[in-house]
Design a protein around this motif. Structure first.
Motif, PDB file in Angstrom:
ATOM      1  N   ALA A 175      -8.179  -6.733  -2.949  1.00 51.18           N
ATOM      2  CA  ALA A 175      -8.738  -6.168  -1.716  1.00 51.18           C
ATOM      3  C   ALA A 175     -10.262  -6.185  -1.762  1.00 51.18           C
ATOM      4  O   ALA A 175     -10.926  -6.498  -0.763  1.00 51.18           O
ATOM      5  N   TYR A 228       0.833  -1.210   0.000  1.00 52.66           N
ATOM      6  CA  TYR A 228       0.000   0.000   0.000  1.00 52.66           C
ATOM      7  C   TYR A 228       0.862   1.253   0.000  1.00 52.66           C
ATOM      8  O   TYR A 228       1.819   1.381   0.758  1.00 52.66           O
ATOM      9  N   VAL A 256      -7.986   0.971  -5.686  1.00 55.51           N
ATOM     10  CA  VAL A 256      -7.840  -0.175  -4.792  1.00 55.51           C
ATOM     11  C   VAL A 256      -7.764  -1.442  -5.648  1.00 55.51           C
ATOM     12  O   VAL A 256      -8.609  -1.653  -6.515  1.00 55.51           O
ATOM     13  N   ASP A 288      -4.545  -3.109   5.083  1.00 48.59           N
ATOM     14  CA  ASP A 288      -4.412  -1.707   4.672  1.00 48.59           C
ATOM     15  C   ASP A 288      -5.211  -1.414   3.408  1.00 48.59           C
ATOM     16  O   ASP A 288      -5.952  -0.430   3.348  1.00 48.59           O
ATOM     17  N   TRP A 289      -5.062  -2.248   2.385  1.00 51.50           N
ATOM     18  CA  TRP A 289      -5.788  -2.018   1.143  1.00 51.50           C
ATOM     19  C   TRP A 289      -7.294  -2.123   1.354  1.00 51.50           C
ATOM     20  O   TRP A 289      -8.058  -1.315   0.822  1.00 51.50           O
ATOM     21  N   THR A 290      -7.740  -3.101   2.129  1.00 53.29           N
ATOM     22  CA  THR A 290      -9.181  -3.262   2.366  1.00 53.29           C
ATOM     23  C   THR A 290      -9.741  -2.054   3.102  1.00 53.29           C
ATOM     24  O   THR A 290     -10.870  -1.633   2.846  1.00 53.29           O
ATOM     25  N   ASN A 319      -0.769  -5.768   4.718  1.00 49.79           N
ATOM     26  CA  ASN A 319      -0.998  -5.152   3.417  1.00 49.79           C
ATOM     27  C   ASN A 319      -2.440  -5.370   2.952  1.00 49.79           C
ATOM     28  O   ASN A 319      -3.079  -4.446   2.452  1.00 49.79           O
ATOM     29  N   ARG A 340      -9.076   0.877   2.574  1.00 48.64           N
ATOM     30  CA  ARG A 340      -9.166   1.998   1.642  1.00 48.64           C
ATOM     31  C   ARG A 340     -10.406   1.924   0.745  1.00 48.64           C
ATOM     32  O   ARG A 340     -10.651   2.829  -0.047  1.00 48.64           O
ATOM     33  N   ARG A 353       0.037   5.253  -5.048  1.00 44.67           N
ATOM     34  CA  ARG A 353      -0.393   4.114  -5.856  1.00 44.67           C
ATOM     35  C   ARG A 353      -1.922   4.023  -5.870  1.00 44.67           C
ATOM     36  O   ARG A 353      -2.535   3.745  -6.895  1.00 44.67           O
ATOM     37  N   GLU A 354      -2.532   4.272  -4.716  1.00 42.56           N
ATOM     38  CA  GLU A 354      -3.993   4.256  -4.641  1.00 42.56           C
ATOM     39  C   GLU A 354      -4.603   5.337  -5.538  1.00 42.56           C
ATOM     40  O   GLU A 354      -5.571   5.087  -6.258  1.00 42.56           O
TER      41      GLU A 354
END
Length: 183
Positions: free
Chosen positions: A59, A45, A55, A92-94, A89, A96, A49-50
């Motif tokens: 995720a 993450y 996402v 973190d992505w989830t 990771n 978002r 990049r996001e």
């Protein structure tokens, strides 16, 4: 009843995967899906990049699995006192995904095991503080210290009778919560 069993490790020989799989097997008449963190490998993450790419689908797929479950059984591996990088990771992505609480208030039994005497207590403490801030409905926790002495890999079960009974009581407790929620 659908159980999502998550091992917070990407190790092919994960002891937390053994523990969470055994725990899920204790719930009668349940459909069980064991999650492999390797299926959710994605770039580390980074906000930039996001912004540039959004996402990752992995995720979104992980969140979808949570949403389809009635109960979450999560056994976290401990790396330097906290979550493994693979698990963190995905977490973190989830987190978002817009307008989403990661755990979506699903009842969960939070677990950890390790070869040492603390049994992953550090990662449990971190998760107990953090998960409720992300929709974690922690019903109970369980730790299995000295994994190699207290788990029979051939029989695929907790071999320490006292710890096995403790785990079974906690499994009954979370199963009862789901039964109440169904009514």
């Amino acid at each position: 009843m659908k159980i999502l069993a998550i091992a917070g490790s990407n190790s092919e020989t994960s002891i937390n995967k053994l523990l969470v799989s055994y725990s899920a097997s204790l719930i009668e008449n349940a459909e069980v899906e064991v999650v492999d963190m390797n299926d959710f490998e994605m770039p580390i993450y980074k906000h930039q990049r996001e912004v540039e790419s959004g996402v990752p689908q992995q995720a979104v797929d992980f969140a979808s699995k949570i949403d389809s479950a009635d109960i979450l059984l999560i056994s976290l591996s401990e790396h330097n006192g906290t979550y493994s990088t693979a698990f963190k990771n995905v977490f973190d992505w989830t987190s978002r995904i817009k307008e989403r609480a990661v755990w979506n208030e699903k009842p969960m039994l939070l677990m950890a095991t390790a070869p040492g005497g603390r049994g992953g207590l550090g990662v449990l403490e971190a998760a107990e503080k953090r998960f409720p801030l992300h929709g974690g409905n922690i019903i109970d926790t369980f730790t299995l210290p000295f994994f190699n002495d207290n788990f029979d890999k051939e029989a695929n079960k907790v071999s320490n009778v006292e710890k096995d009974n403790e785990l079974k009581e906690k499994i009954q407790k979370i199963s009862a919560v789901e039964t109440i929620l169904e009514k």
